[in-house]
Design a protein around this motif. Structure first.
Motif, PDB file in Angstrom:
ATOM      1  N   SER A   1      -4.953   7.398  -6.833  1.00 43.78           N
ATOM      2  CA  SER A   1      -4.310   6.835  -5.635  1.00 43.78           C
ATOM      3  C   SER A   1      -4.660   5.363  -5.503  1.00 43.78           C
ATOM      4  CB  SER A   1      -4.769   7.582  -4.396  1.00 43.78           C
ATOM      5  OG  SER A   1      -6.005   7.056  -3.961  1.00 43.78           O
ATOM      6  N   PHE A   2      -3.997   4.680  -4.580  1.00 44.55           N
ATOM      7  CA  PHE A   2      -4.223   3.246  -4.444  1.00 44.55           C
ATOM      8  C   PHE A   2      -5.598   2.914  -3.899  1.00 44.55           C
ATOM      9  CE2 PHE A   2      -0.253   1.992  -5.856  1.00 44.55           C
ATOM     10  CZ  PHE A   2       0.649   2.943  -5.432  1.00 44.55           C
ATOM     11  N   ASP A   3      -6.175   3.851  -3.136  1.00 39.31           N
ATOM     12  CA  ASP A   3      -7.505   3.601  -2.583  1.00 39.31           C
ATOM     13  C   ASP A   3      -8.533   3.456  -3.703  1.00 39.31           C
ATOM     14  OD1 ASP A   3      -6.175   4.072  -0.222  1.00 39.31           O
ATOM     15  OD2 ASP A   3      -6.647   6.208  -0.276  1.00 39.31           O
ATOM     16  N   GLU A   4      -8.284   4.156  -4.799  1.00 39.28           N
ATOM     17  CA  GLU A   4      -9.261   4.152  -5.894  1.00 39.28           C
ATOM     18  C   GLU A   4      -9.020   3.003  -6.862  1.00 39.28           C
ATOM     19  OE1 GLU A   4      -8.483   7.955  -7.536  1.00 39.28           O
ATOM     20  OE2 GLU A   4      -9.015   8.956  -5.662  1.00 39.28           O
ATOM     21  N   PHE A   5      -7.874   2.358  -6.743  1.00 41.74           N
ATOM     22  CA  PHE A   5      -7.533   1.334  -7.726  1.00 41.74           C
ATOM     23  C   PHE A   5      -7.497  -0.015  -7.035  1.00 41.74           C
ATOM     24  CE2 PHE A   5      -5.128  -1.041 -10.789  1.00 41.74           C
ATOM     25  CZ  PHE A   5      -5.458  -0.484 -11.996  1.00 41.74           C
ATOM     26  N   GLU A   6      -8.423  -0.890  -7.417  1.00 42.07           N
ATOM     27  CA  GLU A   6      -8.516  -2.207  -6.794  1.00 42.07           C
ATOM     28  C   GLU A   6      -7.581  -3.177  -7.501  1.00 42.07           C
ATOM     29  OE1 GLU A   6     -10.627  -4.233  -4.456  1.00 42.07           O
ATOM     30  OE2 GLU A   6     -10.257  -2.297  -3.499  1.00 42.07           O
ATOM     31  N   PHE A   7      -6.510  -3.547  -6.851  1.00 46.86           N
ATOM     32  CA  PHE A   7      -5.645  -4.566  -7.424  1.00 46.86           C
ATOM     33  C   PHE A   7      -6.141  -5.938  -6.992  1.00 46.86           C
ATOM     34  CE2 PHE A   7      -2.553  -0.957  -7.048  1.00 46.86           C
ATOM     35  CZ  PHE A   7      -2.352  -0.773  -8.390  1.00 46.86           C
ATOM     36  N   ARG A   8      -6.080  -6.892  -7.897  1.00 46.04           N
ATOM     37  CA  ARG A   8      -6.520  -8.258  -7.574  1.00 46.04           C
ATOM     38  C   ARG A   8      -5.351  -9.213  -7.392  1.00 46.04           C
ATOM     39  NH1 ARG A   8     -11.944  -9.198  -9.590  1.00 46.04           N
ATOM     40  NH2 ARG A   8     -11.358 -11.388  -9.790  1.00 46.04           N
ATOM     41  N   ASN A   9      -4.246  -8.894  -8.049  1.00 45.46           N
ATOM     42  CA  ASN A   9      -3.118  -9.834  -8.070  1.00 45.46           C
ATOM     43  C   ASN A   9      -1.878  -9.318  -7.342  1.00 45.46           C
ATOM     44  OD1 ASN A   9      -4.296 -11.839 -10.078  1.00 45.46           O
ATOM     45  ND2 ASN A   9      -4.466  -9.913 -11.192  1.00 45.46           N
ATOM     46  N   ILE A  10      -1.922  -8.058  -6.943  1.00 45.36           N
ATOM     47  CA  ILE A  10      -0.788  -7.484  -6.214  1.00 45.36           C
ATOM     48  C   ILE A  10      -1.316  -6.669  -5.039  1.00 45.36           C
ATOM     49  CG2 ILE A  10       0.601  -7.312  -8.329  1.00 45.36           C
ATOM     50  CD1 ILE A  10       0.193  -4.275  -8.249  1.00 45.36           C
ATOM     51  N   GLN A  11      -0.422  -6.350  -4.112  1.00 45.01           N
ATOM     52  CA  GLN A  11      -0.734  -5.417  -3.028  1.00 45.01           C
ATOM     53  C   GLN A  11       0.344  -4.354  -3.016  1.00 45.01           C
ATOM     54  OE1 GLN A  11      -1.071  -6.954   0.922  1.00 45.01           O
ATOM     55  NE2 GLN A  11      -2.354  -8.672   0.232  1.00 45.01           N
ATOM     56  N   VAL A  12      -0.042  -3.143  -2.715  1.00 46.81           N
ATOM     57  CA  VAL A  12       0.954  -2.077  -2.599  1.00 46.81           C
ATOM     58  C   VAL A  12       0.745  -1.371  -1.269  1.00 46.81           C
ATOM     59  CG1 VAL A  12       1.925  -0.003  -3.643  1.00 46.81           C
ATOM     60  CG2 VAL A  12       0.925  -1.770  -5.101  1.00 46.81           C
ATOM     61  N   ASP A  13       1.808  -1.275  -0.482  1.00 43.93           N
ATOM     62  CA  ASP A  13       1.758  -0.564   0.801  1.00 43.93           C
ATOM     63  C   ASP A  13       2.804   0.527   0.782  1.00 43.93           C
ATOM     64  OD1 ASP A  13       0.003  -2.532   2.160  1.00 43.93           O
ATOM     65  OD2 ASP A  13       1.727  -3.826   1.770  1.00 43.93           O
ATOM     66  N   ARG A  14       2.486   1.624   1.457  1.00 41.33           N
ATOM     67  CA  ARG A  14       3.486   2.691   1.580  1.00 41.33           C
ATOM     68  C   ARG A  14       3.605   3.116   3.031  1.00 41.33           C
ATOM     69  NH1 ARG A  14       1.088   7.001  -2.332  1.00 41.33           N
ATOM     70  NH2 ARG A  14      -0.747   5.999  -1.474  1.00 41.33           N
ATOM     71  N   HIS A  15       4.840   3.269   3.476  1.00 38.76           N
ATOM     72  CA  HIS A  15       5.104   3.837   4.799  1.00 38.76           C
ATOM     73  C   HIS A  15       6.181   4.874   4.606  1.00 38.76           C
ATOM     74  CE1 HIS A  15       2.741   0.688   6.683  1.00 38.76           C
ATOM     75  NE2 HIS A  15       3.369  -0.170   5.897  1.00 38.76           N
ATOM     76  N   GLY A  16       5.814   6.143   4.679  1.00 38.34           N
ATOM     77  CA  GLY A  16       6.786   7.197   4.419  1.00 38.34           C
ATOM     78  C   GLY A  16       7.350   7.051   3.020  1.00 38.34           C
ATOM     79  N   GLY A  17       8.664   7.033   2.924  1.00 39.29           N
ATOM     80  CA  GLY A  17       9.299   6.972   1.607  1.00 39.29           C
ATOM     81  C   GLY A  17       9.389   5.576   1.026  1.00 39.29           C
ATOM     82  N   LEU A  18       8.992   4.569   1.811  1.00 41.69           N
ATOM     83  CA  LEU A  18       9.169   3.181   1.386  1.00 41.69           C
ATOM     84  C   LEU A  18       7.865   2.584   0.859  1.00 41.69           C
ATOM     85  CD1 LEU A  18      10.631   0.436   1.239  1.00 41.69           C
ATOM     86  CD2 LEU A  18      10.155   0.145   3.664  1.00 41.69           C
ATOM     87  N   ALA A  19       7.914   2.075  -0.361  1.00 39.90           N
ATOM     88  CA  ALA A  19       6.764   1.367  -0.932  1.00 39.90           C
ATOM     89  C   ALA A  19       7.122  -0.112  -1.053  1.00 39.90           C
ATOM     90  CB  ALA A  19       6.422   1.946  -2.304  1.00 39.90           C
ATOM     91  N   ASP A  50       3.883   9.929  -6.978  1.00 44.70           N
ATOM     92  CA  ASP A  50       3.973  10.370  -5.587  1.00 44.70           C
ATOM     93  C   ASP A  50       5.422  10.707  -5.252  1.00 44.70           C
ATOM     94  OD1 ASP A  50       4.118  10.665  -2.880  1.00 44.70           O
ATOM     95  OD2 ASP A  50       2.882   8.917  -2.409  1.00 44.70           O
ATOM     96  N   PRO A  51       5.737  12.000  -5.118  1.00 45.14           N
ATOM     97  CA  PRO A  51       7.127  12.395  -4.895  1.00 45.14           C
ATOM     98  C   PRO A  51       7.686  11.920  -3.550  1.00 45.14           C
ATOM     99  CG  PRO A  51       5.653  14.295  -4.721  1.00 45.14           C
ATOM    100  CD  PRO A  51       4.825  13.145  -5.178  1.00 45.14           C
ATOM    101  N   GLU A  52       6.801  11.504  -2.645  1.00 51.03           N
ATOM    102  CA  GLU A  52       7.252  11.005  -1.342  1.00 51.03           C
ATOM    103  C   GLU A  52       7.959   9.653  -1.447  1.00 51.03           C
ATOM    104  OE1 GLU A  52       6.207  12.254   2.209  1.00 51.03           O
ATOM    105  OE2 GLU A  52       6.659  13.891   0.810  1.00 51.03           O
ATOM    106  N   VAL A  53       7.595   8.871  -2.458  1.00 51.47           N
ATOM    107  CA  VAL A  53       8.122   7.506  -2.569  1.00 51.47           C
ATOM    108  C   VAL A  53       9.581   7.549  -3.007  1.00 51.47           C
ATOM    109  CG1 VAL A  53       7.927   5.293  -3.775  1.00 51.47           C
ATOM    110  CG2 VAL A  53       5.865   6.509  -3.038  1.00 51.47           C
ATOM    111  N   GLY A  54      10.467   7.049  -2.144  1.00 49.83           N
ATOM    112  CA  GLY A  54      11.900   7.143  -2.410  1.00 49.83           C
ATOM    113  C   GLY A  54      12.575   5.817  -2.673  1.00 49.83           C
ATOM    114  N   THR A  55      11.892   4.722  -2.363  1.00 49.74           N
ATOM    115  CA  THR A  55      12.473   3.407  -2.634  1.00 49.74           C
ATOM    116  C   THR A  55      11.353   2.368  -2.687  1.00 49.74           C
ATOM    117  OG1 THR A  55      14.053   1.741  -1.862  1.00 49.74           O
ATOM    118  CG2 THR A  55      13.028   3.079  -0.190  1.00 49.74           C
ATOM    119  N   LEU A  56      11.612   1.277  -3.417  1.00 54.82           N
ATOM    120  CA  LEU A  56      10.577   0.258  -3.638  1.00 54.82           C
ATOM    121  C   LEU A  56      11.142  -1.128  -3.372  1.00 54.82           C
ATOM    122  CD1 LEU A  56       7.806  -0.719  -4.862  1.00 54.82           C
ATOM    123  CD2 LEU A  56       8.989  -0.778  -7.073  1.00 54.82           C
TER     124      LEU A  56
END
Ligand code: CAA
Length: 263
Positions: A1-19, A50-56
């Motif tokens: 999951s994203f909590d376990e992976f420290e990105f240094r150059n990007i950020q990833v946020d998810r709200h419901g189906g939208l990443a 993550d099957p919840e993610v429906g669009t990016l």
């Protein structure tokens, strides 16, 4: 999951189906370093688990840039046929990974989208530009050519004539001109806000159907009209075998909104 992976150059946020994937190196105008590519590839893999993610949505951090291209300091340290080819292929791979995602993707172009930055936007399905966006492929000013798919995807999107003009002059195009030539789909005051609206609209649609639309267009561009029509018919058959098709048509006849399950 994203909590376990420290990105240094990007950020990833998810709200419901939208990443939302934000390239976030504002001090270098979000230039795509090799590390940034590795992180984008990793993030796309994680999102697809993550099957919840429906669009990016893909966008850029800071005030000025979407992405100002490949990292020119890294390019400047390379030389030779082999290094150049490998750098191009590595970038192309990530762009291909993005293009091949089964979910719809939107580039929210909030500023400079130059070189590899425009190529990143070209690898998305839909492009939204803010009024301050500047788009271009300035590689020839560096003695290079676009190497992350730009020569191919730009010509397919807006035609060889307009693509050659942009690549040979290296000129920057503003949002309204980009809209007029079909380089972007929408111009909005706030590209990210508009992209979120488009994403919300798409999240209501059948997810399998949308992935089949993407597949039909992508595979069709690589073949003849006849071949493409066969692909379309095959995928139409697949769509009709889904629960989503049953639900979508039943909901229409019942005069209610469809609740798609992606099955
Ligand atoms: N790579 C590395 N660093 C970059 C960068 C890039 N592509 N673009 C901008 N930066 C850095 C600048 O060096 C500068 O760093 P310092 O503050 O440490 O000096 C910082 O970001 C801010 O940039 P500027 O001071 O240049 O900002 P500006 O407002 O004066 O100009 C700009 C903005 C017109 C976008 C200008 O930065 C620019 O022309 N950038 C390069 C654009 C470019 O040529 N991109 C193509 C790269 S090649 C490519 O992408 C190859 C490929 O297809 C494979």
């Amino acid at each position: 999951s994203f909590d376990e992976f420290e990105f240094r150059n990007i950020q990833v946020d998810r709200h419901g189906g939208l990443a939302v994937l934000t390239v976030d190196r504002p001090k270098a105008l979000n230039a795509l370093s090799a590390d940034t590519f590795v992180e984008i590839a990793e993030a796309l893999d994680l999102l697809m688990e993550d099957p919840e993610v429906g669009t990016l949505i893909v966008t850029g951090g800071g005030e000025k840039a979407f992405v100002a291209g490949a990292d020119i300091s890294e390019l400047a340290a390379m030389e030779g046929v082999y290094a150049g080819r490998e750098a191009s292929l590595a970038g192309q791979d990530v762009m291909h990974q993005l293009t091949s995602l089964p979910i719809p993707t939107i580039a929210a172009i909030n500023g400079y989208a130059l070189g590899g930055g425009l190529e990143l936007a070209l690898a998305c399905d839909i492009r939204v530009a803010s009024g301050t966006a500047r788009l271009g492929l300035p590689e020839v000013t560096l003695g290079l050519l676009p190497g992350y798919g730009g020569t191919q995807r730009l010509a397919r999107l807006i035609g060889a004539g307009r693509a050659l003009d942009l690549m040979l002059t290296a000129r920057q195009v503003k949002a309204e001109e980009a809209l007029a030539m079909g380089l972007v789909n929408y111009v909005a005051d706030n590209a990210l806000t508009k992209a979120r609206e488009i994403a919300e609209t798409m999240l209501k649609n059948g997810p399998i159907a949308m992935s089949l639309v993407k597949e039909a267009v992508r595979r069709g561009l690589d073949t003849t009209l006849e071949g493409g029509l066969e692909i379309e018919a095959d995928l139409f058959g697949m769509a009709m075998s889904t629960q989503d098709f049953r639900e979508g048509t039943r909901a229409f006849l019942d005069k209610r909104r469809a609740e798609f399950k992606g099955e």
